[in-house]
Design a protein around this motif. Structure first.
Motif, mmCIF file in Angstrom:
data_model
loop_
_atom_site.group_PDB
_atom_site.id
_atom_site.type_symbol
_atom_site.label_atom_id
_atom_site.label_comp_id
_atom_site.label_asym_id
_atom_site.label_seq_id
_atom_site.Cartn_x
_atom_site.Cartn_y
_atom_site.Cartn_z
ATOM 1 N N ILE A 183 -15.382 -6.528 -6.879
ATOM 2 C CA ILE A 183 -14.305 -6.155 -5.947
ATOM 3 C C ILE A 183 -14.147 -4.644 -5.870
ATOM 4 O O ILE A 183 -14.044 -4.076 -4.779
ATOM 5 C CB ILE A 183 -12.981 -6.823 -6.356
ATOM 6 C CG1 ILE A 183 -13.069 -8.339 -6.148
ATOM 7 C CG2 ILE A 183 -11.813 -6.250 -5.545
ATOM 8 C CD1 ILE A 183 -11.860 -9.098 -6.667
ATOM 9 N N VAL A 184 -14.129 -3.965 -7.014
ATOM 10 C CA VAL A 184 -13.840 -2.531 -7.009
ATOM 11 C C VAL A 184 -15.075 -1.682 -6.750
ATOM 12 O O VAL A 184 -14.944 -0.499 -6.406
ATOM 13 C CB VAL A 184 -13.183 -2.087 -8.334
ATOM 14 C CG1 VAL A 184 -11.881 -2.820 -8.560
ATOM 15 C CG2 VAL A 184 -14.123 -2.270 -9.517
ATOM 16 N N SER A 185 -16.279 -2.261 -6.894
ATOM 17 C CA SER A 185 -17.482 -1.448 -6.708
ATOM 18 C C SER A 185 -18.198 -1.716 -5.381
ATOM 19 O O SER A 185 -18.702 -0.782 -4.745
ATOM 20 C CB SER A 185 -18.468 -1.671 -7.866
ATOM 21 O OG SER A 185 -18.946 -3.005 -7.883
ATOM 22 N N PHE A 186 -18.234 -2.966 -4.947
ATOM 23 C CA PHE A 186 -18.998 -3.307 -3.746
ATOM 24 C C PHE A 186 -18.168 -3.235 -2.470
ATOM 25 O O PHE A 186 -18.577 -2.614 -1.483
ATOM 26 C CB PHE A 186 -19.603 -4.705 -3.885
ATOM 27 C CG PHE A 186 -20.248 -5.209 -2.620
ATOM 28 C CD1 PHE A 186 -21.481 -4.727 -2.211
ATOM 29 C CD2 PHE A 186 -19.614 -6.164 -1.827
ATOM 30 C CE1 PHE A 186 -22.069 -5.172 -1.035
ATOM 31 C CE2 PHE A 186 -20.186 -6.617 -0.659
ATOM 32 C CZ PHE A 186 -21.423 -6.127 -0.256
ATOM 33 N N ILE A 187 -16.995 -3.870 -2.483
ATOM 34 C CA ILE A 187 -16.215 -3.984 -1.235
ATOM 35 C C ILE A 187 -15.831 -2.626 -0.654
ATOM 36 O O ILE A 187 -15.963 -2.416 0.565
ATOM 37 C CB ILE A 187 -14.975 -4.879 -1.459
ATOM 38 C CG1 ILE A 187 -15.426 -6.309 -1.796
ATOM 39 C CG2 ILE A 187 -14.082 -4.883 -0.224
ATOM 40 C CD1 ILE A 187 -14.284 -7.256 -2.079
ATOM 41 N N GLY A 234 -7.758 -0.500 -3.065
ATOM 42 C CA GLY A 234 -6.750 0.046 -3.967
ATOM 43 C C GLY A 234 -5.372 -0.513 -3.700
ATOM 44 O O GLY A 234 -4.616 -0.810 -4.634
ATOM 45 N N GLY A 235 -5.042 -0.701 -2.405
ATOM 46 C CA GLY A 235 -3.736 -1.260 -2.076
ATOM 47 C C GLY A 235 -3.546 -2.665 -2.615
ATOM 48 O O GLY A 235 -2.433 -3.063 -2.965
ATOM 49 N N ILE A 236 -4.639 -3.414 -2.702
ATOM 50 C CA ILE A 236 -4.566 -4.785 -3.201
ATOM 51 C C ILE A 236 -4.651 -4.832 -4.724
ATOM 52 O O ILE A 236 -3.950 -5.585 -5.387
ATOM 53 C CB ILE A 236 -5.694 -5.633 -2.588
ATOM 54 C CG1 ILE A 236 -5.548 -5.671 -1.060
ATOM 55 C CG2 ILE A 236 -5.688 -7.048 -3.150
ATOM 56 C CD1 ILE A 236 -6.729 -6.284 -0.342
ATOM 57 N N MET A 237 -5.531 -4.007 -5.293
ATOM 58 C CA MET A 237 -5.887 -4.117 -6.712
ATOM 59 C C MET A 237 -5.069 -3.205 -7.626
ATOM 60 O O MET A 237 -5.062 -3.419 -8.844
ATOM 61 C CB MET A 237 -7.366 -3.779 -6.887
ATOM 62 C CG MET A 237 -8.314 -4.783 -6.255
ATOM 63 S SD MET A 237 -8.331 -6.353 -7.138
ATOM 64 C CE MET A 237 -9.152 -5.855 -8.657
ATOM 65 N N THR A 238 -4.407 -2.192 -7.081
ATOM 66 C CA THR A 238 -3.763 -1.187 -7.924
ATOM 67 C C THR A 238 -2.792 -1.797 -8.924
ATOM 68 O O THR A 238 -2.772 -1.411 -10.104
ATOM 69 C CB THR A 238 -3.038 -0.141 -7.061
ATOM 70 O OG1 THR A 238 -4.014 0.606 -6.319
ATOM 71 C CG2 THR A 238 -2.241 0.833 -7.918
ATOM 72 N N ALA A 239 -1.974 -2.737 -8.473
ATOM 73 C CA ALA A 239 -0.974 -3.318 -9.377
ATOM 74 C C ALA A 239 -1.640 -3.973 -10.582
ATOM 75 O O ALA A 239 -1.199 -3.792 -11.726
ATOM 76 C CB ALA A 239 -0.119 -4.336 -8.635
ATOM 77 N N LEU A 240 -2.711 -4.729 -10.351
ATOM 78 C CA LEU A 240 -3.391 -5.405 -11.457
ATOM 79 C C LEU A 240 -4.131 -4.410 -12.347
ATOM 80 O O LEU A 240 -4.121 -4.529 -13.581
ATOM 81 C CB LEU A 240 -4.370 -6.442 -10.908
ATOM 82 C CG LEU A 240 -3.737 -7.631 -10.187
ATOM 83 C CD1 LEU A 240 -4.807 -8.489 -9.525
ATOM 84 C CD2 LEU A 240 -2.904 -8.470 -11.150
ATOM 85 N N LEU A 241 -4.769 -3.419 -11.735
ATOM 86 C CA LEU A 241 -5.500 -2.428 -12.524
ATOM 87 C C LEU A 241 -4.545 -1.587 -13.364
ATOM 88 O O LEU A 241 -4.852 -1.241 -14.510
ATOM 89 C CB LEU A 241 -6.331 -1.538 -11.597
ATOM 90 C CG LEU A 241 -7.459 -2.232 -10.834
ATOM 91 C CD1 LEU A 241 -8.182 -1.238 -9.935
ATOM 92 C CD2 LEU A 241 -8.434 -2.901 -11.782
ATOM 93 N N LEU A 242 -3.380 -1.252 -12.804
ATOM 94 C CA LEU A 242 -2.385 -0.506 -13.574
ATOM 95 C C LEU A 242 -1.812 -1.360 -14.700
ATOM 96 O O LEU A 242 -1.500 -0.851 -15.775
ATOM 97 C CB LEU A 242 -1.267 -0.005 -12.657
ATOM 98 C CG LEU A 242 -1.609 1.178 -11.748
ATOM 99 C CD1 LEU A 242 -0.419 1.513 -10.845
ATOM 100 C CD2 LEU A 242 -2.007 2.408 -12.554
ATOM 101 N N LYS A 249 0.829 -1.209 0.000
ATOM 102 C CA LYS A 249 0.000 0.000 0.000
ATOM 103 C C LYS A 249 0.862 1.257 0.000
ATOM 104 O O LYS A 249 0.607 2.201 -0.757
ATOM 105 C CB LYS A 249 -0.916 -0.009 1.224
ATOM 106 C CG LYS A 249 -1.913 1.141 1.272
ATOM 107 C CD LYS A 249 -3.007 0.863 2.282
ATOM 108 C CE LYS A 249 -2.457 0.805 3.688
ATOM 109 N NZ LYS A 249 -2.070 2.150 4.208
ATOM 110 N N ASP A 250 1.906 1.279 0.841
ATOM 111 C CA ASP A 250 2.788 2.443 0.893
ATOM 112 C C ASP A 250 3.694 2.516 -0.336
ATOM 113 O O ASP A 250 3.925 3.591 -0.886
ATOM 114 C CB ASP A 250 3.649 2.400 2.164
ATOM 115 C CG ASP A 250 2.824 2.509 3.431
ATOM 116 O OD1 ASP A 250 1.662 2.964 3.347
ATOM 117 O OD2 ASP A 250 3.326 2.120 4.503
#
Length: 444
Positions: free
Chosen positions: A238-242, A258-266, A26-27
């Motif tokens: 995951i990105v809309s409900f949680i 975002g901390g979990i998903m950012t890498a995959l979304l990017l 996350k950081d």
């Protein structure tokens, strides 16, 4: 439900969120963001979506200059990520993090191929040239979106290993008279030598034993399946409900997800961006639907829960003093996607009546946007990273052209319809409470 959440679910969630690896991710993922933003600006200038400007930039050579600036910033986001994750882990352990961050970059490079086996050049619109082999190079594609999962793995492993050496005192210790910067370089020597050696062994195993490299294997076996998993209904949930579900209980859900998903979304965004630059941005060419722009510009736009519909009601139809006051306070922050005044001031947090539209709205926007792209009503997003504070409509225009801006406007209008009946009912409750309070005060 509140008791169950606070006693059972919340402790488990917070324990997971506060683990060292998740904190480091996350950081650490914050460090690439400024360079992604800068690179995105040059990317837009170098590939301007309006033909007259694009032709001018190409003929003057400015497009090539802008693309080079992009190549040195946004295109190598994995380098910043691997540094940031290792640095954050070691810093959070209480040690100097820069040597660990630099060591993570070294390991990341070691685990990549040093040969580009196939290079294809475009001859004209219908033909490409014969490919050839280039050796003793760093293939830049693994420094960007395709190398994000390896960057996370390497950053975490190097951060953990370096911290272990520090805790055990397995370092070279110099006298106090030695300048601190010199002493720090020698402190990193022993753990650096061991970690680099381990990375070289891993490279040898994959290269000599399997005829590939660690980064290519991870991309094929782990990253590609994960990207495809997030690029469907599961990713939309995951990105809309949680995030909004966690926000209802006062937890910053967007930060956690975002901390979990950012890498995959990017990584999804980087794939789309490559297609966009090649003029092949379409689902038929493998473009992704769920990207960072999908989340930032269509799920959390105007704030988590897309609360602009609620704010509009408070401005134009609210009768209670509380709603009218908060509406006036929130309208400007909402334009920059900040809605904490509504979340905590109205409040939405722990408010079961407003929880229904708060959770429903981003889910509706997510699935409507997903199917709009799937059925080619609007094009996939171009992979340009837009700062999360960019006002709506402008952000939609930047990531999806006029279609993206128009669709974003439709989604914002949808929020008014969803929030209106619930906001009206809550306004009646507040008005009744305010009238009762004023009557009691008058009687007193």
């Amino acid at each position: 439900m509140n008791t169950w959440f606070n006693d059972k679910l919340l402790p488990a969630v917070m324990k997971f969120v506060n683990t060292r690896p998740l904190q480091a991710i996350k950081d650490g993922m914050l460090y690439p963001i400024p360079f992604i933003v800068i690179g995105a600006i040059f990317l837009i200038l170098g590939n301007f979506p309006w033909a007259p400007v694009a032709n001018f930039m190409t003929h003057t050579g400015l497009a090539a200059v802008c693309n080079q600036a992009y190549n040195g910033s946004m295109a190598i986001m994995a380098v910043f990520a691997v540094f940031g994750i290792a640095y954050s882990w070691v810093r959070n352990e209480g040690y100097e993090g820069v040597p660990a961050g630099l060591l993570a970059i070294v390991v990341d490079i070691i685990l990549q191929p040093d040969t580009i086996k196939t290079v294809t050049s475009v001859v004209d619109s219908t033909k490409t040239s014969t490919s050839w082999m280039v050796s003793n190079v760093i293939d830049k594609q693994w420094l960007g979106g395709k190398g994000m999962i390896v960057a996370i793995i390497v950053g975490l492993l190097v951060g953990w290993a370096y911290s272990w050496f520090m805790k055990k005192g397995i370092t070279i210790k110099l006298p106090e008279q030695v300048p601190s910067n010199v002493a720090a370089s020698f402190t990193a020597l022993v753990p650096g030598a061991v970690i680099v050696t381990a990375a070289a062994i891993v490279y040898a195993i994959f290269n000599l034993g399997f005829g590939t490299t660690f980064v290519e294997w991870i991309y094929k076996v782990i990253q590609t399946p994960l990207q495809h998993a997030t690029d469907g209904p599961v990713g939309v949930i995951i990105v809309s409900f949680i995030p909004v579900f966690l926000w209802f209980f006062g937890i910053h859900g967007a930060t956690i997800v975002g901390g979990i998903m950012t890498a995959l979304l990017l990584a999804n965004s980087a794939d789309n961006n490559a297609l966009y630059r090649a003029g092949e941005l379409s689902l038929d060419h493998g473009a992704h639907i769920v990207t960072q722009s999908f989340m930032d510009q269509y799920i959390t736009v105007t704030g988590s829960g897309i609360t602009i519909g609620l704010v509009i009601f408070m401005l134009v139809r609210a009768k209670s003093v509380q709603m009218k006051t908060i509406g006036k306070l929130e309208i400007v922050p909402a334009l920059f996607n900040i809605n904490e005044p509504v979340l905590f001031g109205l409040p939405i947090v722990l408010n079961p009546l407003l929880a229904i539209p708060f959770i429903l709205t981003p889910v509706l926007s997510g699935f409507l946007t997903y199917f709009a792209i799937l059925f080619k009503i609007i094009p996939p997003f171009n992979g340009v990273y837009v700062p999360w504070t960019t006002p709506p409509i402008i952000s939609g225009l930047m990531v999806g052209g006029w279609q993206g801006a128009l669709w974003q406007l439709l989604m914002l209008a949808m929020t008014v319809v969803v929030y209106w009946p619930f906001a009206k009912k809550y306004d009646q409750i507040l008005s009744a409470q305010e009238q009762a309070s004023s009557t009691d005060n008058a009687s007193a």
